[in-house]
Design a protein around this motif. Structure first.
Motif, PDB file in Angstrom:
ATOM      1  N   LEU A 149      37.873 -43.307  21.146  1.00  0.00           N
ATOM      2  CA  LEU A 149      37.495 -41.889  21.117  1.00  0.00           C
ATOM      3  C   LEU A 149      37.800 -41.257  19.767  1.00  0.00           C
ATOM      4  O   LEU A 149      37.760 -40.031  19.649  1.00  0.00           O
ATOM      5  N   ASP A 150      38.126 -42.060  18.743  1.00  0.00           N
ATOM      6  CA  ASP A 150      38.374 -41.437  17.447  1.00  0.00           C
ATOM      7  C   ASP A 150      37.052 -40.960  16.852  1.00  0.00           C
ATOM      8  O   ASP A 150      35.964 -41.273  17.342  1.00  0.00           O
ATOM      9  N   ASP A 151      37.142 -40.174  15.781  1.00  0.00           N
ATOM     10  CA  ASP A 151      35.947 -39.518  15.250  1.00  0.00           C
ATOM     11  C   ASP A 151      34.867 -40.504  14.831  1.00  0.00           C
ATOM     12  O   ASP A 151      33.680 -40.315  15.127  1.00  0.00           O
ATOM     13  N   GLY A 152      35.272 -41.555  14.146  1.00  0.00           N
ATOM     14  CA  GLY A 152      34.291 -42.530  13.667  1.00  0.00           C
ATOM     15  C   GLY A 152      33.555 -43.223  14.792  1.00  0.00           C
ATOM     16  O   GLY A 152      32.326 -43.388  14.760  1.00  0.00           O
ATOM     17  N   LEU A 153      34.285 -43.630  15.812  1.00  0.00           N
ATOM     18  CA  LEU A 153      33.637 -44.299  16.935  1.00  0.00           C
ATOM     19  C   LEU A 153      32.798 -43.326  17.747  1.00  0.00           C
ATOM     20  O   LEU A 153      31.768 -43.708  18.305  1.00  0.00           O
ATOM     21  N   SER A 154      33.222 -42.075  17.799  1.00  0.00           N
ATOM     22  CA  SER A 154      32.416 -41.066  18.496  1.00  0.00           C
ATOM     23  C   SER A 154      31.075 -40.878  17.795  1.00  0.00           C
ATOM     24  O   SER A 154      30.026 -40.743  18.446  1.00  0.00           O
ATOM     25  N   ASP A 155      31.086 -40.875  16.465  1.00  0.00           N
ATOM     26  CA  ASP A 155      29.831 -40.758  15.715  1.00  0.00           C
ATOM     27  C   ASP A 155      28.923 -41.953  16.006  1.00  0.00           C
ATOM     28  O   ASP A 155      27.705 -41.799  16.162  1.00  0.00           O
ATOM     29  N   ALA A 156      29.516 -43.144  16.077  1.00  0.00           N
ATOM     30  CA  ALA A 156      28.731 -44.343  16.364  1.00  0.00           C
ATOM     31  C   ALA A 156      28.104 -44.271  17.748  1.00  0.00           C
ATOM     32  O   ALA A 156      26.937 -44.639  17.943  1.00  0.00           O
ATOM     33  N   VAL A 157      28.874 -43.798  18.711  1.00  0.00           N
ATOM     34  CA  VAL A 157      28.376 -43.681  20.077  1.00  0.00           C
ATOM     35  C   VAL A 157      27.183 -42.727  20.148  1.00  0.00           C
ATOM     36  O   VAL A 157      26.160 -43.016  20.773  1.00  0.00           O
ATOM     37  N   LYS A 158      27.310 -41.582  19.501  1.00  0.00           N
ATOM     38  CA  LYS A 158      26.204 -40.610  19.511  1.00  0.00           C
ATOM     39  C   LYS A 158      24.949 -41.201  18.875  1.00  0.00           C
ATOM     40  O   LYS A 158      23.836 -41.019  19.399  1.00  0.00           O
ATOM     41  N   LYS A 159      25.118 -41.879  17.750  1.00  0.00           N
ATOM     42  CA  LYS A 159      23.957 -42.449  17.068  1.00  0.00           C
ATOM     43  C   LYS A 159      23.262 -43.475  17.950  1.00  0.00           C
ATOM     44  O   LYS A 159      22.028 -43.497  18.064  1.00  0.00           O
ATOM     45  N   VAL A 160      24.060 -44.333  18.600  1.00  0.00           N
ATOM     46  CA  VAL A 160      23.479 -45.376  19.454  1.00  0.00           C
ATOM     47  C   VAL A 160      22.732 -44.754  20.627  1.00  0.00           C
ATOM     48  O   VAL A 160      21.616 -45.174  20.970  1.00  0.00           O
TER      49      VAL A 160
END
Length: 880
Positions: A149-160
């Motif tokens: 749930l960190d910021d970087g992984l959250s950005d990846a999740v949204k993009k996917v």
């Protein structure tokens, strides 16, 4: 130089924590090495942030650490990425339980406050898990730690999510899902654990609407009848062909439902007539779609019956409703009987609540297009499973894959990046937060209330942790990762999905090698669990025996395809080995008093030195091959055998001849050789027992700063010495043969004996050159290599391959007493042999006894016969 002292007793508590801090402070866990070499990368299977480590984690992380330390010492840029998973359902359950103790629910706090409280729980538990991983010696690069749930992984999740939506691979639709009433959320198919439970098959009748009779159905779930919209029969079933197209009166409801024909029905099961409840059974859902049947949901989210059922049943839970429905059917005169019928019941994999098929609107990923690419990657050899048998599981799952329900009715997790306009109804899917409607410009927007399945972030783990979707240096250097080490139970949840995501979003598989490790079971073969109380806490193991002992034991027992049976006592395998390494090193370091260390590169190597270097070289080769094949038990056995047997029992013992020589230069040479071989041996052992090898290494004269970043010994054909190996093999056989004779005749350990040996002509010169070594090892004060033509009298002979040893036992024992003892033992053995022969000649025994019992008796017969033959020979030697 002065002697270097290790504590008399091996105590890992004295140095393991200190050394871990030393490694971490020095930055040794960060990737370094030769940038021209292929990097070695592992991303840790992220443990649930609110969990605690169990022995499965202990095994998983111990094996990863061995791979990481080995490849780090190979000089490869080596990275082990640590991290934890936010574990949506599990973590939310923890927080809700805490609230329940205070008489509160999440709705009392509201979404924002609840998430704030959940982050506090996460931070507390995360610190515990991190400390546990450090305690077991995991050499992760903590500067690169990630959280799903960190910021970087959250950005990846949204993009996917957005990319898949644009490709029409994500859609929203009404569907029948697995519903956990306790967690209040949908579950994917692979989040449901099925267990066989005792149950009943209930028989009752649906009257035909025309009054011409009734049709009997059988079901395990009579309470779902309120959602029935048809009765189905097989189109070829002669019993019911004439009824197809008619209707029946659904008891207790006042509704009429049709009788339809569908080949799904099995004529031989139950009555052959099946009630169809599209909203509460996956197979019925498919039948309902084929026949355009109405879907009637009869459940509330908490699994109580809703307003679509008759009034007297509303609000009942499923169990209560089942009993009440049966009673009502009896009163209506349509109930027939029931029979015992065990059946599979789905349970939530987290809270173990019975899962209900439930119709709701959810978000899904179309899996078939992604699975097709993942299957091709395996077929093309881009990924490899160890053991290979798991490829069949992978193939089977991808071949029959269903769409993945990714929405969860939770608050903790990645919020679905979808907004709905309250004014015009527009749905907006976006990576960025939306503040105005793209269609009508209204600011009256609401974000989708659901979150994404935890695995939706985890399937991106190999590349999102390295900075994707940004083009980071880490992503460029360390992706694809090298190996994945995980358990078989998440091949479905995680492994296959990571491969799909990797191919879809990076164009490459996320890793090449997939090692599926064993389960750890108790000594009775049972899976460890809280309910059985048979679990082992890895921190308890570390506290009692040390991290090294646990790691080595687990590697030593990790045979591919075989589960590990263990208890706390089992860890003594590793504990005793670490103790052996400690004591052998302590002995060598204690004998450095007054010694001068010579140039080890220019020192003269005697035959025994050449032999130990050959054995070390061969062990390095074995370990390297086992690393390539992920055969951890082969590695463990190889280094154990080398250090305990070759190095300690033979080399160190033989070196005493030179270490205690009167010549100081010979003592210096022997001490230098011992330190040189010990240093290389510690490097060999470091991946398996890192703490104890580091503690000893740093005390060696001339050693580097830290063994963790030293180069692993390299195998070289030039170092192989088959000739010295062959000669030493015979030398060892001679020593063991003489020791066996000493033991059989109970010669006191300190007693010196006379020994003569004949060897094949090609070995005579070598054995003569090593006669002092042999004499010392067999404790002989009169040792001689004889000419082949000489056969001494008055000795007990022992014959082996390429030699004949003559031990003059008469000089060391009471001959008459030994003769008397041998005669009695021969008589006893002959009686035992006769009894065994009689048993094996008994046809009744042979025909009825199990094969393993017969085999054991045959082994006993062979043992008695061998013992008698040997004792008679000894008797003849003494009497002759």
């Amino acid at each position: 130089m002065k002697a270097v002292e290790l504590d008399k007793t091996y105590n890992p508590k004295d140095f393991e924590d200190r050394l871990y801090k030393f490694w971490e402070d020095k930055g040794y866990f960060k990737p370094a090495g030769d940038k021209d070499k292929d990097p070695f990368t592992i991303v840790i299977p992220p443990p649930n942030v609110t969990g605690v480590l169990h022995m499965g984690h202990g095994l998983n992380n111990s094996l990863q650490d061995i791979l990481i330390r080995y490849n780090r010492m190979q000089g490869r840029p080596t990275l082990w990425v640590p991290g934890t998973d936010h574990a949506g359902i599990a973590t939310q359950n923890v927080v809700e339980r805490k609230l329940k103790e205070k008489g509160l629910g999440r709705h009392d706090l509201g979404r924002d406050k609840f998430i704030e409280e959940t982050w506090k729980v996460k931070d507390n538990h995360h610190a515990i898990i991190t400390d546990q991983l450090k305690k077991i010696g995991a050499s992760c690069d903590w500067s690169r730690e990630r959280f799903t749930l960190d910021d970087g992984l959250s950005d990846a999740v949204k993009k996917v999510f957005v990319d898949l939506y644009k490709k029409d691979l994500i859609y929203k639709g009404e569907y029948l899902v697995n519903w956990c009433p306790s967690c209040g959320t949908a579950l994917a198919d692979d989040e449901v654990d099925h267990e066989e439970k005792a149950g009943k098959l209930y028989h009752y009748r649906y009257p035909l609407s025309d009054g011409s009779g009734a049709i009997e159905i059988a079901t395990t779930r009579p309470e779902t009848m309120f959602g029935d919209t048809a009765v189905a029969v097989h189109p070829e079933d002669d019993r019911y062909k004439h009824l197809i197209g008619k209707t029946v009166d659904l008891p207790l409801t006042g509704r009429k439902i049709p009788i339809i024909a569908d080949s799904y029905c099995k004529m031989e099961f139950g009555t052959g007539a099946v009630k169809i409840t599209p909203a509460h059974d996956p197979n019925d859902w498919d039948i309902g779609n084929r026949h355009d049947l109405e879907r009637i949901n009869i459940l509330n989210p908490d699994a109580t019956l809703n307003d679509n059922v008759p009034e007297q049943f509303r609000g009942m839970d499923v169990k209560t409703a089942r009993k009440a429905t049966i009673e009502a059917l009896k009163e209506a005169g349509v109930y027939k009987d029931d029979e015992e019928q065990p059946h599979q019941v789905g349970h939530c994999y987290r809270c173990k609540t019975v899962v209900e098929p439930y119709m709701s609107e959810q978000w899904f990923v179309r899996m078939a297009p992604l699975a097709e690419k993942a299957l091709k990657a395996w077929e093309d050899g881009e990924i490899r499973f160890y053991p290979q048998k798991w490829e069949n599981t992978y193939k089977h799952w991808l071949t029959g894959i269903r769409d993945w329900c990714i929405s969860r009715q939770l608050w903790w997790g990645h919020r679905i990046p979808v907004w709905y306009c309250e004014d015009c109804g527009e749905m907006i899917v976006s990576e960025d937060d939306v503040t105005s409607c793209t269609k009508c410009k209204s600011a009256n927007l609401k974000q989708d209330k659901d979150v994404l399945d935890t695995w939706f972030s985890s399937w991106l783990w190999p590349f999102s942790t390295l900075g994707w979707p940004e083009k980071t240096p880490d992503l460029e250097q360390f992706y694809p990762t090298t190996s994945l080490v995980t358990a078989y139970d998440i091949i479905f949840f995680w492994v296959a999905r990571m491969i799909m995501a990797g191919i879809e979003f990076t164009g490459q598989v996320p890793f090449r090698d997939i090692y599926i490790h064993q389960l750890i079971r108790d000594k009775q073969g049972r899976k460890m669990s809280k309910s059985l109380g048979n679990g082992i806490d890895p921190l308890d193991v570390v506290d009692q025996y040390g991290s090294d002992a646990m790691k080595f034991t687990l590697a030593y027992l990790s045979a591919q395809g075989q589960d590990i049976l263990m208890d706390m006592e089992t860890v003594k395998i590793g504990s005793k080995f670490c103790n052996k390494v400690w004591n052998a090193s302590r002995y060598i370091l204690m004998n450095l008093e007054g010694r001068t260390m010579l140039d080890k590169t220019a020192i003269e190597k005697k035959a025994i030195d050449q032999w130990i270097y050959h054995k070390l070289n061969e062990t390095v080769k074995t370990v390297g091959a086992a690393m390539e094949a992920y055969r951890f038990d082969d590695m463990g056995h190889a280094v154990y055998e080398y250090f305990w047997n070759d190095f300690c029992d033979w080399y160190v013992e033989a070196s005493k001849l030179y270490l205690y020589d009167d010549d100081d230069s010979e003592k210096d040479r022997a001490a230098t050789m011992l330190i040189a071989v010990l240093e290389e041996s510690l490097k060999l052992l470091h991946p398996f027992i890192p703490f104890v090898t580091e503690e000893i290494y740093q005390k060696l004269p001339g050693a580097g700063e830290a063994i963790i970043v030293e180069r692993y010994p390299e195998y070289s054909e030039e170092k192989a010495n088959g000739e010295v190996e062959a000669s030493f093999s015979i030398l060892k056989d001679i020593v063991q043969a003489v020791r066996t004779v000493r033991s059989e005749f109970t010669v006191p350990p300190a007693k010196k004996i006379r020994v003569k040996v004949k060897v094949d002509s090609e070995q005579k010169a070598f054995m003569e050159s090593e006669s002092d070594v042999i004499a010392m090892l067999v404790k002989s004060d009169d040792f001689e290599i004889l000419d082949s033509s000489v056969t001494p009298d008055g000795a007990v002979a022992s014959v082996g391959k390429g030699f004949e040893a003559f031990v003059f036992i008469r000089d060391a024992i009471d001959v008459d007493k030994e003769i008397d003892k041998l005669k009695k033992n021969i008589e006893k053995a002959e009686k035992n042999r006769a009894g065994t022969e009689k048993k094996l000649s008994n046809e009744n025994f042979v025909s009825r006894a199990p094969e393993d019992v017969i085999a054991k008796e045959k082994e006993k017969l062979a043992e008695f016969t061998d013992a008698i033959t040997k004792m008679k020979k000894h008797l003849a030697d003494l009497e002759g």
